[in-house]
Design an enzyme around this catalytic site. Structure first.
Site, PDB file in Angstrom:
ATOM      1  CG  HIS A  25       1.015  -4.608   3.701  1.00 14.07           C
ATOM      2  ND1 HIS A  25       1.816  -4.431   4.513  1.00 14.07           N
ATOM      3  CD2 HIS A  25       1.317  -3.419   2.774  1.00 14.07           C
ATOM      4  CE1 HIS A  25       2.775  -3.489   4.613  1.00 14.07           C
ATOM      5  NE2 HIS A  25       2.553  -2.372   3.983  1.00 14.07           N
ATOM      6  CE  LYS A  49      13.825   1.463   3.507  1.00 16.58           C
ATOM      7  NZ  LYS A  49      12.719   1.539   2.713  1.00 16.58           N
ATOM      8  NE  ARG A  98      -0.939   3.714   4.291  1.00 18.52           N
ATOM      9  CZ  ARG A  98       0.269   3.307   4.599  1.00 18.52           C
ATOM     10  NH1 ARG A  98       0.407   3.041   5.444  1.00 18.52           N
ATOM     11  NH2 ARG A  98       1.392   3.960   3.594  1.00 18.52           N
ATOM     12  CB  SER A 135       5.991  -1.804   7.751  1.00 16.95           C
ATOM     13  OG  SER A 135       4.784  -2.211   6.790  1.00 16.95           O
TER      14      SER A 135
HETATM   15  P1  ADP Z   1       6.654   1.271   0.386  1.00 18.10           P
HETATM   16  O1  ADP Z   1       7.548   1.604   1.108  1.00 18.10           O
HETATM   17  O2  ADP Z   1       6.191   1.038  -1.243  1.00 18.10           O
HETATM   18  O3  ADP Z   1       5.710   2.316   0.173  1.00 18.10           O
HETATM   19  P2  ADP Z   1       5.010  -0.409   2.198  1.00 18.10           P
HETATM   20  O4  ADP Z   1       4.902  -2.090   2.634  1.00 18.10           O
HETATM   21  O5  ADP Z   1       4.758   0.281   3.471  1.00 18.10           O
HETATM   22  O6  ADP Z   1       5.655  -0.641   0.754  1.00 18.10           O
HETATM   23  O7  ADP Z   1       3.330  -0.648   1.647  1.00 18.10           O
HETATM   24  C1  ADP Z   1       3.198  -1.512   0.686  1.00 18.10           C
HETATM   25  C2  ADP Z   1       1.931   0.014   0.045  1.00 18.10           C
HETATM   26  O8  ADP Z   1       0.798  -1.167   0.839  1.00 18.10           O
HETATM   27  C3  ADP Z   1       1.172   1.023  -0.605  1.00 18.10           C
HETATM   28  O9  ADP Z   1       0.869   1.285  -1.771  1.00 18.10           O
HETATM   29  C4  ADP Z   1       0.769   1.339   0.787  1.00 18.10           C
HETATM   30  O10 ADP Z   1       0.079   2.660   0.585  1.00 18.10           O
HETATM   31  C5  ADP Z   1      -0.429   0.313   0.859  1.00 18.10           C
HETATM   32  N1  ADP Z   1      -0.302  -0.392   2.103  1.00 18.10           N
HETATM   33  C6  ADP Z   1       0.415  -0.330   3.700  1.00 18.10           C
HETATM   34  N2  ADP Z   1      -0.244  -0.050   4.722  1.00 18.10           N
HETATM   35  C7  ADP Z   1      -1.528   0.564   4.216  1.00 18.10           C
HETATM   36  C8  ADP Z   1      -2.419   0.487   4.874  1.00 18.10           C
HETATM   37  N3  ADP Z   1      -3.024  -0.100   6.162  1.00 18.10           N
HETATM   38  N4  ADP Z   1      -4.044  -0.060   4.430  1.00 18.10           N
HETATM   39  C9  ADP Z   1      -4.307   0.350   2.695  1.00 18.10           C
HETATM   40  N5  ADP Z   1      -3.170   0.712   2.294  1.00 18.10           N
HETATM   41  C10 ADP Z   1      -1.653   0.825   2.938  1.00 18.10           C
END
Ligand code: ADP
Length: 169
Positions: A25, A49, A98, A135
């Site tokens: 992030h 959740k 990703r 995450s």
């Molecule tokens: P959500 O549940 O809305 O997907 P996340 O916290 O998992 O929320 O992710 C938020 C954003 O960050 C999403 O667009 C996700 O694709 C991006 N993201 C998460 N990890 C990575 C990473 N390692 N590289 C690039 N983008 C990421």
């Protein structure tokens, strides 16, 4: 004149669960900062959740990371992402991609959001070295008591890392 400049500010909302906020992030925010005047990291809260960290913990954690970056704001929201974006004056939504599954998922949401509000989604591909970071992986490692240091932003406030998480001192 000042008003015009204000109206032309490019504000992007970066929505997500951020449970927890990882270096993946952080990398998206860092790479998007040159594109926008302000980035609002928006923690989507769904009280039904189960999460590893509370919304309040996530807010404090992310605010700590950006304590010296005035162009990053952190909020949490419930409800529709486009409504949160409008409330913040954001005319862009920022997301990271990703893999192909992320792309397909983002495409549908981006089209819906644009149809509903005119808000455009800007997607950044992950850096290859962060492609495997999520995450979900951090939550799994925490669950099995593995070291998660490599996945957390380097400047996160150690006092905000839950004492049950294994991290290098
Ligand atoms: P959500 O549940 O809305 O997907 P996340 O916290 O998992 O929320 O992710 C938020 C954003 O960050 C999403 O667009 C996700 O694709 C991006 N993201 C998460 N990890 C990575 C990473 N390692 N590289 C690039 N983008 C990421």
């Amino acid at each position: 004149m000042k008003k015009t400049l204000q109206n032309n500010r490019r504000v992007a909302l970066f929505p997500g669960s951020f449970d927890p906020f990882t270096i993946g992030h952080e990398s998206i925010v860092e790479r998007a900062l040159p594109l926008f005047d302000e980035i609002v990291i928006a923690i989507g809260v769904n009280y039904n959740k189960q999460t590893l960290t509370t919304a309040e913990e996530r807010l404090a954690w992310i605010k700590g990371i950006y304590r010296n970056e005035p162009r990053v704001r952190v909020i949490y929201y419930t409800g529709l992402t486009v409504d949160a974006a409008r409330e913040c004056g954001a005319t862009y939504i920022l997301r990271g991609v990703r893999m192909i599954q992320d792309f397909e998922y983002e495409k549908n949401i981006a089209e819906t959001n644009r149809a509903m509000s005119g808000i455009e989604t800007v997607l950044l591909y992950t850096l290859p070295e962060y492609g495997h970071i999520s995450s979900t992986i951090v939550r799994e490692l925490v669950k099995y008591d593995h070291d998660v240091s490599a996945y957390l932003p380097r400047n996160c406030d150690p006092s905000l890392i839950p004492s049950t998480w294994k991290v290098k001192k």
